[in-house]
Design a protein around this motif. Structure first.
Motif, PDB file in Angstrom:
ATOM      1  N   GLU A 157     -20.623 -32.779  66.753  1.00  0.00           N
ATOM      2  CA  GLU A 157     -19.717 -31.910  67.482  1.00  0.00           C
ATOM      3  C   GLU A 157     -18.340 -31.999  66.830  1.00  0.00           C
ATOM      4  O   GLU A 157     -18.058 -32.931  66.064  1.00  0.00           O
ATOM      5  N   PRO A 158     -17.458 -31.055  67.102  1.00  0.00           N
ATOM      6  CA  PRO A 158     -16.142 -31.069  66.462  1.00  0.00           C
ATOM      7  C   PRO A 158     -15.335 -32.329  66.780  1.00  0.00           C
ATOM      8  O   PRO A 158     -15.407 -32.862  67.891  1.00  0.00           O
ATOM      9  N   GLY A 159     -14.592 -32.796  65.770  1.00  0.00           N
ATOM     10  CA  GLY A 159     -13.671 -33.899  65.946  1.00  0.00           C
ATOM     11  C   GLY A 159     -12.310 -33.468  65.448  1.00  0.00           C
ATOM     12  O   GLY A 159     -11.681 -32.582  66.036  1.00  0.00           O
ATOM     13  N   LEU A 160     -11.847 -34.063  64.346  1.00  0.00           N
ATOM     14  CA  LEU A 160     -10.608 -33.604  63.734  1.00  0.00           C
ATOM     15  C   LEU A 160     -10.782 -32.257  63.047  1.00  0.00           C
ATOM     16  O   LEU A 160      -9.798 -31.606  62.702  1.00  0.00           O
ATOM     17  N   ALA A 161     -12.001 -31.860  62.828  1.00  0.00           N
ATOM     18  CA  ALA A 161     -12.310 -30.502  62.362  1.00  0.00           C
ATOM     19  C   ALA A 161     -12.870 -29.719  63.542  1.00  0.00           C
ATOM     20  O   ALA A 161     -13.717 -30.211  64.280  1.00  0.00           O
ATOM     21  N   THR A 162     -12.397 -28.513  63.722  1.00  0.00           N
ATOM     22  CA  THR A 162     -12.853 -27.698  64.853  1.00  0.00           C
ATOM     23  C   THR A 162     -14.034 -26.807  64.496  1.00  0.00           C
ATOM     24  O   THR A 162     -14.814 -26.423  65.365  1.00  0.00           O
ATOM     25  N   GLN A 163     -14.173 -26.474  63.215  1.00  0.00           N
ATOM     26  CA  GLN A 163     -15.310 -25.657  62.777  1.00  0.00           C
ATOM     27  C   GLN A 163     -15.518 -25.840  61.282  1.00  0.00           C
ATOM     28  O   GLN A 163     -14.634 -26.325  60.577  1.00  0.00           O
ATOM     29  N   TRP A 164     -16.696 -25.459  60.815  1.00  0.00           N
ATOM     30  CA  TRP A 164     -17.025 -25.580  59.398  1.00  0.00           C
ATOM     31  C   TRP A 164     -18.048 -24.528  59.016  1.00  0.00           C
ATOM     32  O   TRP A 164     -18.792 -24.022  59.858  1.00  0.00           O
ATOM     33  N   LYS A 165     -18.070 -24.203  57.736  1.00  0.00           N
ATOM     34  CA  LYS A 165     -18.986 -23.182  57.234  1.00  0.00           C
ATOM     35  C   LYS A 165     -19.120 -23.347  55.733  1.00  0.00           C
ATOM     36  O   LYS A 165     -18.306 -24.014  55.082  1.00  0.00           O
ATOM     37  N   THR A 166     -20.166 -22.761  55.174  1.00  0.00           N
ATOM     38  CA  THR A 166     -20.323 -22.725  53.720  1.00  0.00           C
ATOM     39  C   THR A 166     -19.693 -21.448  53.190  1.00  0.00           C
ATOM     40  O   THR A 166     -19.907 -20.358  53.734  1.00  0.00           O
ATOM     41  N   ILE A 167     -18.903 -21.604  52.120  1.00  0.00           N
ATOM     42  CA  ILE A 167     -18.292 -20.458  51.449  1.00  0.00           C
ATOM     43  C   ILE A 167     -19.237 -19.906  50.393  1.00  0.00           C
ATOM     44  O   ILE A 167     -19.349 -18.692  50.186  1.00  0.00           O
ATOM     45  N   ASP A 168     -19.928 -20.802  49.719  1.00  0.00           N
ATOM     46  CA  ASP A 168     -20.967 -20.464  48.759  1.00  0.00           C
ATOM     47  C   ASP A 168     -21.920 -21.655  48.734  1.00  0.00           C
ATOM     48  O   ASP A 168     -21.703 -22.641  49.453  1.00  0.00           O
ATOM     49  N   PRO A 169     -23.007 -21.623  47.963  1.00  0.00           N
ATOM     50  CA  PRO A 169     -23.995 -22.705  48.036  1.00  0.00           C
ATOM     51  C   PRO A 169     -23.459 -24.101  47.752  1.00  0.00           C
ATOM     52  O   PRO A 169     -24.079 -25.094  48.159  1.00  0.00           O
ATOM     53  N   THR A 170     -22.330 -24.216  47.087  1.00  0.00           N
ATOM     54  CA  THR A 170     -21.815 -25.550  46.755  1.00  0.00           C
ATOM     55  C   THR A 170     -20.404 -25.792  47.293  1.00  0.00           C
ATOM     56  O   THR A 170     -19.689 -26.659  46.797  1.00  0.00           O
ATOM     57  N   THR A 171     -20.008 -25.038  48.315  1.00  0.00           N
ATOM     58  CA  THR A 171     -18.668 -25.203  48.888  1.00  0.00           C
ATOM     59  C   THR A 171     -18.727 -25.169  50.409  1.00  0.00           C
ATOM     60  O   THR A 171     -19.198 -24.193  51.002  1.00  0.00           O
ATOM     61  N   TRP A 172     -18.232 -26.230  51.013  1.00  0.00           N
ATOM     62  CA  TRP A 172     -18.077 -26.304  52.463  1.00  0.00           C
ATOM     63  C   TRP A 172     -16.593 -26.181  52.809  1.00  0.00           C
ATOM     64  O   TRP A 172     -15.755 -26.853  52.203  1.00  0.00           O
ATOM     65  N   GLU A 173     -16.286 -25.367  53.800  1.00  0.00           N
ATOM     66  CA  GLU A 173     -14.904 -25.235  54.277  1.00  0.00           C
ATOM     67  C   GLU A 173     -14.809 -25.757  55.712  1.00  0.00           C
ATOM     68  O   GLU A 173     -15.620 -25.398  56.579  1.00  0.00           O
ATOM     69  N   PHE A 174     -13.802 -26.607  55.952  1.00  0.00           N
ATOM     70  CA  PHE A 174     -13.569 -27.174  57.276  1.00  0.00           C
ATOM     71  C   PHE A 174     -12.186 -26.769  57.766  1.00  0.00           C
ATOM     72  O   PHE A 174     -11.198 -26.874  57.026  1.00  0.00           O
ATOM     73  N   THR A 175     -12.133 -26.296  58.987  1.00  0.00           N
ATOM     74  CA  THR A 175     -10.869 -25.970  59.636  1.00  0.00           C
ATOM     75  C   THR A 175     -10.417 -27.173  60.448  1.00  0.00           C
ATOM     76  O   THR A 175     -11.161 -27.661  61.314  1.00  0.00           O
ATOM     77  N   LEU A 176      -9.226 -27.678  60.195  1.00  0.00           N
ATOM     78  CA  LEU A 176      -8.739 -28.889  60.829  1.00  0.00           C
ATOM     79  C   LEU A 176      -8.000 -28.575  62.127  1.00  0.00           C
ATOM     80  O   LEU A 176      -7.344 -27.540  62.259  1.00  0.00           O
ATOM     81  N   ARG A 177      -8.116 -29.498  63.050  1.00  0.00           N
ATOM     82  CA  ARG A 177      -7.486 -29.339  64.364  1.00  0.00           C
ATOM     83  C   ARG A 177      -5.960 -29.405  64.220  1.00  0.00           C
ATOM     84  O   ARG A 177      -5.421 -30.307  63.579  1.00  0.00           O
ATOM     85  N   LYS A 178      -5.273 -28.477  64.836  1.00  0.00           N
ATOM     86  CA  LYS A 178      -3.813 -28.451  64.783  1.00  0.00           C
ATOM     87  C   LYS A 178      -3.221 -29.263  65.924  1.00  0.00           C
ATOM     88  O   LYS A 178      -3.835 -29.434  66.978  1.00  0.00           O
ATOM     89  N   GLY A 179      -2.007 -29.763  65.701  1.00  0.00           N
ATOM     90  CA  GLY A 179      -1.298 -30.483  66.750  1.00  0.00           C
ATOM     91  C   GLY A 179      -1.702 -31.927  66.908  1.00  0.00           C
ATOM     92  O   GLY A 179      -1.251 -32.603  67.845  1.00  0.00           O
ATOM     93  N   VAL A 180      -2.555 -32.459  66.019  1.00  0.00           N
ATOM     94  CA  VAL A 180      -3.007 -33.848  66.109  1.00  0.00           C
ATOM     95  C   VAL A 180      -1.931 -34.769  65.525  1.00  0.00           C
ATOM     96  O   VAL A 180      -1.383 -34.494  64.454  1.00  0.00           O
ATOM     97  N   LYS A 181      -1.660 -35.865  66.230  1.00  0.00           N
ATOM     98  CA  LYS A 181      -0.664 -36.833  65.796  1.00  0.00           C
ATOM     99  C   LYS A 181      -1.325 -38.169  65.460  1.00  0.00           C
ATOM    100  O   LYS A 181      -2.278 -38.589  66.116  1.00  0.00           O
ATOM    101  N   PHE A 182      -0.778 -38.817  64.433  1.00  0.00           N
ATOM    102  CA  PHE A 182      -1.129 -40.207  64.179  1.00  0.00           C
ATOM    103  C   PHE A 182      -0.350 -41.103  65.138  1.00  0.00           C
ATOM    104  O   PHE A 182       0.602 -40.658  65.794  1.00  0.00           O
ATOM    105  N   HIS A 183      -0.765 -42.352  65.213  1.00  0.00           N
ATOM    106  CA  HIS A 183      -0.116 -43.288  66.128  1.00  0.00           C
ATOM    107  C   HIS A 183       1.360 -43.477  65.823  1.00  0.00           C
ATOM    108  O   HIS A 183       2.135 -43.849  66.717  1.00  0.00           O
ATOM    109  N   ASP A 184       1.785 -43.220  64.578  1.00  0.00           N
ATOM    110  CA  ASP A 184       3.199 -43.365  64.221  1.00  0.00           C
ATOM    111  C   ASP A 184       3.988 -42.072  64.430  1.00  0.00           C
ATOM    112  O   ASP A 184       5.171 -41.993  64.075  1.00  0.00           O
TER     113      ASP A 184
END
Length: 432
Positions: free
Chosen positions: A66-93
């Motif tokens: 299920e989605p974590g720091l990435a909200t969605q993913w898809k293949t662009i071509d047979p050898t390329t995966w694209e991941f959309t990253l979650r916005k607004g995420v903060k590190f502990h610092d």
């Protein structure tokens, strides 16, 4: 053999506590060797890491992705995966999570010094990482790779500021900057891990302000801590205590067939193996474990049902393959080996070892439920076959570095299918 994972939970109402108590203490059965999330691919380490660090792709309680720091993913071509990253995420610092942190995490993994079990099994398929924008990233592979989302459930994302940090920096807390629901407060090796709630976590505020993971590898100490109220939850309940603890109305027992496989690694590669001898203990000039008939005989000589009934007291099931039947990649074509001593003896004779030989079975004595007892039972069964078997048991901290370097000939080990499907076990245990 596959373990049944068992937990005991103190029922808060029965103990006069409130379900909104701010602190939670958990008794862990296995040692945590490091808080560096890229140092040692070990289940206890990974469990802690997932409280502190985020994953691009997560697994739920049924091991579905299920989605974590990435909200969605898809293949662009047979050898390329694209991941959309979650916005607004903060590190502990307080810094922002972006694609640069993902790149830093991938870059660091193959560079971790002295890693006893590296995470490169989940990264080496990537030939190039392309940052499209701060919240879009593409992974390029040499060939089509459908398991990319599954593999990413194993890669903890660190801050780019920690890309060059040492394992000691993570253990001290200096570099332990994640996006997870808890911040590291203190790691006292061999004693406890203290965590504090991160109120800026993208997933929402968790119920507990502070969580203490106490390392209690001794069964009696773990149970005593629970009964005394020092911890509220323990894992890996000792099989000998389950019947008694089930009678305590203040406790709740939870059981589930686990994805942990307990197996025996056989040195089938080397021409001469260090702990394979004749029956008088003298070294052999050839390794009988290289013969598939010998390996099959050793398997047939193991009475799995008896081990489960007498050693595990019913808290395990026999295994005929690397993953349980509820995970993707299992097959009905691989059956549990039948216990067949006569058939095993015939195989030994056919392989040219009618009188057997000698081996030493090495095992940890504090890592898996009843690990040393299981090894002793297997040794007795092999000895009845004509394979004079000795058992050498040792603490896991001593055992695993030597086992990883293949200093032994027959090795009792366990493997949990981290990705929730068969590729994790296939790549880690079988592939060259």
């Amino acid at each position: 053999m596959r373990l049944v994972q068992t937990f005991i939970v103190a029922l808060l109402g029965a103990l006069g506590l409130t379900v909104h108590a701010a602190d939670l203490a958990i008794g862990l059965a296995a040692d945590v060797t490091s808080l560096d999330p890229h140092y040692h691919n070990l289940t206890p380490n990974n469990n802690i890491a997932q409280h502190v660090y985020g994953l691009l792709v997560q697994r739920n309680e049924k091991e579905q992705i299920e989605p974590g720091l990435a909200t969605q993913w898809k293949t662009i071509d047979p050898t390329t995966w694209e991941f959309t990253l979650r916005k607004g995420v903060k590190f502990h610092d307080g810094s922002d999570f972006t694609a640069a942190d993902v790149v830093a995490s991938f870059n660091r993994i193959p560079k971790v010094v002295n890693s006893p079990s590296p995470f490169t099994a989940y990264t080496k398929q990537v030939t190039r990482i392309e940052v499209v924008d701060p919240h879009t990233i593409r992974f390029h592979t040499a060939t089509p790779y459908p398991l990319m989302p599954s593999d990413l459930t194993q890669i903890a994302i660190i801050s780019k500021s920690a890309e060059s940090a040492s394992t000691d920096d993570f253990n001290s807390g200096k570099a332990a900057i994640g996006t997870g629901p808890y911040k590291l407060v203190r790691y006292a090796k061999g004693d406890r891990i203290e965590l504090a709630r991160f109120d800026g976590w993208w997933g929402g505020k968790t119920p507990w302000e502070r969580v203490t993971m106490r390392l209690l590898p001794q069964n009696a100490s773990r149970v005593a801590a629970l009964l005394a109220g020092d911890v509220s939850v323990i894992e890996s309940v000792p099989t000998a205590d389950i019947a008694r603890l089930k009678q305590d109305k203040n406790l709740g027992l939870f059981r589930q067939v686990a994805d942990r496989l307990i197996y025996i690694h056989l040195d089938s590669d080397r021409a001469v193996s260090p702990f394979v001898t004749d029956k008088d203990g003298r070294p052999l000039d050839r390794n009988p474990l290289r013969d598939a008939r010998v390996r099959k005989a050793l398997s047939k000589a193991i009475d799995r049902k008896t081990i489960i009934a007498r050693v595990m007291e019913g808290e395990a099931v026999p295994a005929g393959q690397l993953v349980p039947d509820f995970l993707f990649g299992s097959t009905p074509n691989l059956k549990v080996e039948n216990f067949d001593v006569d058939g095993a003896k015939k195989l030994l004779a056919d392989a040219g070892w009618p009188n057997g030989f000698g081996v030493t079975l090495h095992t940890p004595n504090d890592r898996y439920v009843n690990d040393a007892k299981i090894a002793q039972a297997v040794a007795q069964m092999w000895t009845r076959l004509g394979i004079a078997t000795k058992v050498t048991a040792m603490p896991s901290a001593t055992y695993f570095p030597q086992a990883t370097e293949l200093k032994f000939s027959t090795i009792l080990l366990g493997w949990s299918t981290g990705t929730g499907e068969a590729s994790s076990s296939l790549k880690a245990l079988l592939m060259t």
